[in-house]
Design a protein around this motif. Sequence first.
Motif, short mmCIF file in Angstrom:
data_model
loop_
_atom_site.label_atom_id
_atom_site.label_comp_id
_atom_site.label_asym_id
_atom_site.label_seq_id
_atom_site.Cartn_x
_atom_site.Cartn_y
_atom_site.Cartn_z
N LYS A 6 0.84 -1.20 0.00
CA LYS A 6 0.00 0.00 0.00
C LYS A 6 0.88 1.26 0.00
O LYS A 6 0.67 2.19 -0.77
N ALA A 7 1.91 1.24 0.87
CA ALA A 7 2.84 2.39 0.94
C ALA A 7 3.56 2.56 -0.39
O ALA A 7 3.74 3.67 -0.89
N LEU A 8 3.92 1.42 -1.01
CA LEU A 8 4.63 1.46 -2.29
C LEU A 8 3.74 2.10 -3.37
O LEU A 8 4.20 2.94 -4.15
N ALA A 9 2.46 1.72 -3.37
CA ALA A 9 1.54 2.26 -4.37
C ALA A 9 1.33 3.76 -4.18
O ALA A 9 1.25 4.53 -5.13
N HIS A 10 1.28 4.21 -2.91
CA HIS A 10 1.02 5.63 -2.62
C HIS A 10 2.26 6.50 -2.79
O HIS A 10 2.18 7.64 -3.19
N ASN A 11 3.41 5.94 -2.44
CA ASN A 11 4.61 6.75 -2.41
C ASN A 11 5.84 5.94 -2.84
O ASN A 11 6.71 5.65 -2.01
N PRO A 12 5.94 5.59 -4.12
CA PRO A 12 7.02 4.68 -4.56
C PRO A 12 8.42 5.22 -4.28
O PRO A 12 9.32 4.47 -3.90
N ARG A 13 8.60 6.53 -4.44
CA ARG A 13 9.95 7.10 -4.28
C ARG A 13 10.43 7.00 -2.84
O ARG A 13 11.60 6.73 -2.56
N GLU A 14 9.53 7.22 -1.89
CA GLU A 14 9.91 7.17 -0.47
C GLU A 14 9.99 5.74 0.04
O GLU A 14 10.75 5.43 0.94
N THR A 15 9.18 4.85 -0.54
CA THR A 15 9.22 3.46 -0.10
C THR A 15 10.49 2.81 -0.63
O THR A 15 11.21 2.12 0.10
N GLY A 16 10.78 3.05 -1.91
CA GLY A 16 12.09 2.69 -2.46
C GLY A 16 12.40 1.22 -2.54
O GLY A 16 13.55 0.83 -2.68
N ALA A 17 11.42 0.34 -2.41
CA ALA A 17 11.67 -1.11 -2.49
C ALA A 17 10.40 -1.79 -2.98
O ALA A 17 9.30 -1.27 -2.81
N ILE A 18 10.58 -2.96 -3.59
CA ILE A 18 9.41 -3.68 -4.10
C ILE A 18 8.89 -4.63 -3.02
O ILE A 18 7.71 -4.92 -2.96
N PHE A 19 9.80 -5.12 -2.17
CA PHE A 19 9.41 -6.04 -1.10
C PHE A 19 10.01 -5.56 0.22
O PHE A 19 11.03 -4.88 0.23
N PHE A 143 21.61 -0.03 4.26
CA PHE A 143 21.57 -1.04 3.20
C PHE A 143 21.20 -0.37 1.89
O PHE A 143 20.58 0.69 1.85
N THR A 144 21.61 -1.00 0.81
CA THR A 144 21.31 -0.48 -0.52
C THR A 144 21.10 -1.65 -1.47
O THR A 144 21.61 -2.76 -1.23
N TYR A 145 20.38 -1.41 -2.56
CA TYR A 145 20.25 -2.43 -3.60
C TYR A 145 21.31 -2.23 -4.68
O TYR A 145 21.45 -3.05 -5.57
N SER A 146 22.01 -1.12 -4.61
CA SER A 146 23.00 -0.83 -5.64
C SER A 146 24.28 -1.63 -5.37
O SER A 146 24.76 -1.67 -4.23
N PHE A 147 24.84 -2.22 -6.41
CA PHE A 147 26.09 -2.96 -6.24
C PHE A 147 27.28 -2.19 -6.80
O PHE A 147 28.37 -2.70 -6.91
N THR A 148 27.06 -0.94 -7.23
CA THR A 148 28.18 -0.16 -7.74
C THR A 148 29.10 0.24 -6.58
O THR A 148 28.65 0.30 -5.42
N PRO A 172 18.72 -8.95 -4.15
CA PRO A 172 19.90 -8.98 -3.27
C PRO A 172 20.34 -7.56 -2.90
O PRO A 172 20.15 -6.63 -3.66
N ALA A 173 20.91 -7.45 -1.70
CA ALA A 173 21.23 -6.11 -1.19
C ALA A 173 22.67 -6.08 -0.69
O ALA A 173 23.39 -7.08 -0.74
N ARG A 174 23.08 -4.91 -0.22
CA ARG A 174 24.43 -4.76 0.35
C ARG A 174 24.31 -3.96 1.63
O ARG A 174 23.54 -2.97 1.67
N VAL A 175 25.03 -4.39 2.65
CA VAL A 175 25.04 -3.65 3.92
C VAL A 175 26.39 -2.94 4.02
O VAL A 175 27.44 -3.56 3.86
#
Length: 179
Positions: A6-19, A143-148, A172-175
Amino acid sequence: MYSFLKALAHNPRETGAIFPSSRFLAKEMAAHVVKNQAGVVVELGAGTGVVTKALLQAGIQPNNIIVIESSPSMVKKLRRRFPTIQIIEGNAAELITLLAHEKREVHTIISSLPLRSLPKSVTQTILQQINTLLASNGRYIQFTYSFTKDQFFSLTNFQHIISKRIWMNLPPARVDVWA
Ligand SMILES: C[S@@+](CC[C@H](N)C(=O)[O-])C[C@H]1O[C@@H](n2cnc3c(N)ncnc32)[C@H](O)[C@@H]1O
């Protein structure tokens, strides 16, 4: 899960994750908190509370955790789920003001904020506030989803000490840890 979608649908940029974050990712983040320190752990962008739960399971006392979350619906659920933890509804870009009442030192900031998808100026303000607020011997865990390899989240007063990939998360993520 439903509240997250629900949060993702309302505010995708702030939620920033699919799961929501997996328990493996949350456990890894909490494992980098140095135990038995005087002061508090501040969690930013707690969402559904997966990392909050991992902090408790890692032995951090509820009265030593402060959560900052901007989504009112998430805050409502977090308060119901963790009645003994201080949950502050607010924007992490105003971190210092939000914590003005807190007299204890902040020894750890642990963040699930989607810093790459937030507006750049907001991200920069948040990082400046973390830099100022964190105790000189403190830790910042993100944590981030970016692997750069670029140091997008770098803090000027702290060194990047740990970078660990967590494959058991979708995606997959990175801490990363600064100290
Ligand atoms: C990636 S999601 C939460 C991840 C969390 N570990 C979970 O699995 O539920 C990021 C969270 O940060 C919150 N958020 C985004 N921008 C924020 C800001 N500026 N201040 C505080 N919270 C923010 C969002 O509302 C969202 O709940």
